[in-house]
Structure formats: C-alpha cells, structure tokens
Design an enzyme around this catalytic site. Structure first.
Site, PDB file in Angstrom:
ATOM      1  CG  HIS A 129      -1.923   0.995   1.348  1.00  0.00           C
ATOM      2  ND1 HIS A 129      -1.668   2.282   1.749  1.00  0.00           N
ATOM      3  CD2 HIS A 129      -3.249   0.938   1.096  1.00  0.00           C
ATOM      4  CE1 HIS A 129      -2.804   2.971   1.743  1.00  0.00           C
ATOM      5  NE2 HIS A 129      -3.778   2.185   1.347  1.00  0.00           N
ATOM      6  CG  ASP A 206       0.089  -2.499   5.886  1.00  0.00           C
ATOM      7  OD1 ASP A 206      -0.908  -2.657   6.611  1.00  0.00           O
ATOM      8  OD2 ASP A 206       0.088  -1.794   4.854  1.00  0.00           O
ATOM      9  CD  GLN A 209      -7.551  -4.103   3.885  1.00  0.00           C
ATOM     10  OE1 GLN A 209      -8.524  -4.728   4.298  1.00  0.00           O
ATOM     11  NE2 GLN A 209      -7.639  -2.858   3.463  1.00  0.00           N
ATOM     12  CE  LYS A 232      -7.686   0.175   6.168  1.00  0.00           C
ATOM     13  NZ  LYS A 232      -8.404   0.740   5.040  1.00  0.00           N
ATOM     14  CB  CYS A 372      -3.463   3.379  -1.639  1.00  0.00           C
ATOM     15  SG  CYS A 372      -4.540   4.758  -1.250  1.00  0.00           S
TER      16      CYS A 372
HETATM   17  N1  7TS Z   1      -2.178  -0.690   4.513  1.00  0.00           N
HETATM   18  C1  7TS Z   1      -3.133  -1.374   3.881  1.00  0.00           C
HETATM   19  C2  7TS Z   1      -2.880  -2.778   3.451  1.00  0.00           C
HETATM   20  C3  7TS Z   1      -4.381  -0.772   3.655  1.00  0.00           C
HETATM   21  O1  7TS Z   1      -5.335  -1.463   3.036  1.00  0.00           O
HETATM   22  C4  7TS Z   1      -4.598   0.543   4.098  1.00  0.00           C
HETATM   23  C5  7TS Z   1      -5.880   1.273   3.819  1.00  0.00           C
HETATM   24  C6  7TS Z   1      -3.559   1.197   4.763  1.00  0.00           C
HETATM   25  C7  7TS Z   1      -2.362   0.552   4.944  1.00  0.00           C
HETATM   26  C8  7TS Z   1      -3.733   2.568   5.311  1.00  0.00           C
HETATM   27  O2  7TS Z   1      -4.664   2.543   6.336  1.00  0.00           O
HETATM   28  P1  7TS Z   1      -5.164   3.917   6.984  1.00  0.00           P
HETATM   29  O3  7TS Z   1      -6.113   3.501   8.037  1.00  0.00           O
HETATM   30  O4  7TS Z   1      -3.958   4.594   7.475  1.00  0.00           O
HETATM   31  O5  7TS Z   1      -5.831   4.665   5.878  1.00  0.00           O
HETATM   32  N2  7TS Z   1      -6.525   0.841   2.672  1.00  0.00           N
HETATM   33  C9  7TS Z   1      -7.563   1.465   2.065  1.00  0.00           C
HETATM   34  C10 7TS Z   1      -8.166   0.931   0.928  1.00  0.00           C
HETATM   35  O6  7TS Z   1      -7.822  -0.118   0.397  1.00  0.00           O
HETATM   36  N3  7TS Z   1      -9.158   1.748   0.542  1.00  0.00           N
HETATM   37  O7  7TS Z   1      -9.215   2.776   1.389  1.00  0.00           O
HETATM   38  C11 7TS Z   1      -8.225   2.607   2.350  1.00  0.00           C
END
Ligand code: 7TS
Length: 414
Positions: A129, A206, A209, A232, A372
């Site tokens: 990501h 990371d 997910q 999430k 992303c």
């Molecule tokens: N890493 C992964 C694998 C992600 O899916 C996301 C967010 C992040 C990091 C960042 O997370 P955040 O809470 O800091 O935003 N992914 C997504 C997505 O797939 N669509 O919107 C956010």
C-alpha cells in the site's frame, strides 16, 4: 474448532447491530461491499463511545480528579486489550496512533531516518500500500538507502525465491503487507520475518487488512513492528495501532514531541517517559481507544476463526461467480486459505469507475481506483480496478446483486 462452529456466524443477528445497513437510496437497500476501505460500526461500539462521552469524559495522564482517573484507566486498559488480542507481551508494546499510515511513518521517522544510510536496503513487496511504499521511498531518498521490491508472480503471490535473493546482509528492513488490499493475497509474513532476522534485519508488517479478518499473533510471526487501523475492524476512525517489540521501542527516539511523553524537562533538555506514552504525546484518541476496546470485545465474541471462515467463504463465492461470467478479469489468488475477504476485478470494455457508478445505481457500494497501489496496477497493466470487499455482515445474496448489475454495465458501455 469444528467445521460446524466455523460456519455458525449468525449474520442475521449481526446485521441487527448495524442500523446503517438498513439505509435505502432510491428505494433500494444499501449493499455495503467497501469494507477494505472502512468497515461499519456496530451498536455496542457506538454505545461504548457514547457512554464514555456521557459519563467518563476527561483528559487522561492520570489527573487527580475522579473523571480523569476513570478516563485514564479506560485508555490504559484499551492498550491491554489490544495487546492481548494480537499476542503482544503487554501495553508497553502497543502505541496508539491515528491509523496504519501514521504507524508506518512513526517507524520510518524514528528508526529509518536515524538508522538508515547509503548502502542499506529496505525490502518491500510490489503489492505494498502507498502507506508503506511512499513512506519508505521518501525515507530512502533522504538517507541514501535503496528500496527493493519482492516480485509478485502471475498468480498474485510473492515470488519467495526472489525474496530469498533480495534479502541479504545489506538489508536493514523488510516491510511487507500481511494481506494485500488489492490482490487479497495472504503473504507468508512469518517466513519473511525469519528471512529478515537471518540477515540481521528488522521486519515491519502492515496488518491493516489482516487483523480485522483473521486471528493474528505477532509473537508467532515474530514481527518487530506490526500496524493496523481501528476503522477497518468494526472500530472507530481516528485510532491506529503500532505494535513494537519492547526492547526495540525502548531504544527508539520519539517521532513526535510534546506533553504527556516526557519524564523531565528543563530549559536545556528533556527525557522521555515510559512506554508506550513516550510515543503518544498530546491528548490521545481516548473515546476512540474505548471504541477500539469495544470492537475487539465484539469481534472476539464472534470468534476470529469464524470471522475468517465467513470471509474466505464469501471471497471464494465472489471469485467463482465473477470467473463464471467469462468477460471479467480477476486479480490475485483463486481463493481459499491464501486469499482474504476481497476481490478486485475488471469487466472487459468497461472502465472501473463506470462500472462502480453503475453498481452504485443499484446501491451496491464498491470501490474503483488503484486502491493506493499504483505501481501494482501499472504492473497489472490496468489503470484501475473495481474492488468488492466483505465483512461479517455480508451475504451471498449481496454478491448476487453485484453480479446481476454487471449486465447493466455491459448494456451501457461494452
Ligand atoms: N495498509 C493497507 C494494506 C491498507 O489497506 C490501508 C488502507 C492502509 C495501509 C492505510 O490505512 P489507513 O487507516 O492509514 O488509511 N486501505 C484502504 C483501501 O484499500 N481503501 O481505502 C483505504
């Protein structure tokens, strides 16, 4: 756990705790399949935060008065709950941040900027990501380190031979996504961590997910750092987690300075407080921590094995239904144990944004774009994809609605 137990998520009862799933647009009930972006929040989590504001709100850091004591205990206990949930040793290893992105940046600034230099290697994967990819790319630029990427093969899995070639004595850090938010691939993060350690490197995983969808034990993975977001996993926005091994966190310089993180301050210099407070300056996300605690209680009541089984089942169903269409290209592994609960795809001749807009006409909420992961989409040779992602309240019937709506897109665009 028996197969019967694994299949026993009571989705109907679960849905009753999410009034938002009753919402209708143009007379059609919403089908929410955008869970990889953010999940919905069940009543008990909303109630926990609302109760906190109604009954216990105050600033933390152990003020002398009753309310501050109560808020401090709730905030500290949220750290304990997270530690227990992911197999960490204790609250010292759990830092609350704003989100996964901030957790990545914390280590990039605290450790990366101070420890990396010319000749050092940071090994990422091609399915990172942007939260990790952009961060390490920029830190590498500033420190003279190199970034290398473990290849993704044509099945959407990591090429582990390539990983073994890349990770060597110059490697300082291996940073890998546990479950890809685009391909759905579940990566062998324990193996990657072991490879990193063999060469004296650290590992950052990371788990944005992964933690929402499957049992995760950071001590089993042996990750040095592990990150995820509250929003999430049925929890609130505004709170993320950085897990770090205590011995490592103790040595790290803070990334943000200010109140609440110090031990002693003079006009000349300052020293830092205990873990994890050293990394949590300023007023932290207190109500959000209470909400995250409630979300973990709620998920553990369901049982993380059941959550995982439900998602795998829906992802396999969606994959099969989409594959049967004949004019749909699907990205990532076919399904089963190494796919998480999401499916990204393209319908031949229809741009992902157009398809997503047609699906929205049917009140099916999915996401279009590069999710992303722009470099990964470049590699796949497409500018964008449509992604359906599932959670504990989703059903096969909702996936059928998505499949039925494809005909409209074909009629209009193909
Ligand atoms: N890493 C992964 C694998 C992600 O899916 C996301 C967010 C992040 C990091 C960042 O997370 P955040 O809470 O800091 O935003 N992914 C997504 C997505 O797939 N669509 O919107 C956010």
């Amino acid at each position: 756990m028996s197969q019967q137990n694994l299949e026993s998520l009571d989705v109907e009862a679960i849905r009753e705790e999410f009034p938002i799933l009753e919402r209708e647009f143009d007379g059609q009930q919403v089908v929410y399949l955008d869970n990889a972006a953010t999940t919905q929040t069940p009543d008990p989590v909303v109630d926990a935060m609302s109760d906190y504001y109604r009954e216990s709100n105050a600033n933390v850091h152990r003020g002398i008065h009753h309310l501050s004591q109560e808020a401090s205990v709730a905030y500290e206990e949220a750290h304990d709950r997270v530690a227990d949930f992911i197999g960490a040793a204790g609250r010292e290893e759990i830092v609350f941040t704003k989100n996964t992105t901030e957790s990545e940046n914390l280590i990039a600034y605290s450790w990366g900027l101070n420890e990396l230099g010319p000749g050092d290697e940071v090994v990422l994967t091609e399915m990172e990501h942007h939260a990790s990819l952009v961060t390490w790319q920029q830190i590498a630029k500033r420190t003279g380190a190199n970034v290398e990427y473990i290849r993704v093969d044509e099945t959407g899995r990591l090429d582990m031979d390539h990983a073994r070639d890349l990770i060597g004595d110059d490697t300082a850090l291996v940073s890998a996504v546990h479950v890809s938010n685009t391909l759905g691939t579940v990566n062998p993060v324990g193996e990657l961590t072991a490879l990193a350690h063999e060469h004296g490197a650290l590992s950052f995983i990371d788990g944005a997910q992964a933690v929402p969808n499957r049992p995760v034990d950071v001590s089993e993975i042996d990750a040095d750092f592990y990150a995820f977001s509250g929003h999430k996993m049925a929890g609130p926005t505004g709170i993320g987690v950085l897990y770090g091994k205590q011995s490592l966190l103790e040595e790290l310089e803070p990334y943000l300075y200010g109140g609440g993180m110090i031990r002693k301050v003079t006009f000349e210099d300052s020293t830092w407080g205990e873990l994890p407070w050293k990394f949590e300056p300023g007023t932290p996300p207190i109500a959000e921590a209470v909400g995250l605690h409630a979300a973990i209680d709620w998920l553990e009541d369901l049982g993380m094995e059941r959550v995982q089984a439900h998602e795998e089942e829906l992802a396999a169903y969606a994959y099969d239904q989409l594959a049967a269409e004949g004019d749909v290209e699907i990205y990532g592994p076919e399904g089963g144990a190494d796919r998480g609960g999401l499916v990204s795809f393209n319908l031949e001749g229809v741009h992902a944004h157009d398809l997503t807009s047609i699906l929205n006409d049917h009140t099916v909420a999915v996401r279009a774009g590069d999710h992303c992961t722009q470099p990964l989409h470049d590699k796949l040779g497409v500018p964008a994809s449509t992604r359906a992602s599932f959670y504990v309240y989703n059903t096969r019937e909702e996936i059928d609605k998505l499949i039925d709506a494809l005909d409209d897109a074909r009629a209009l665009f193909a």
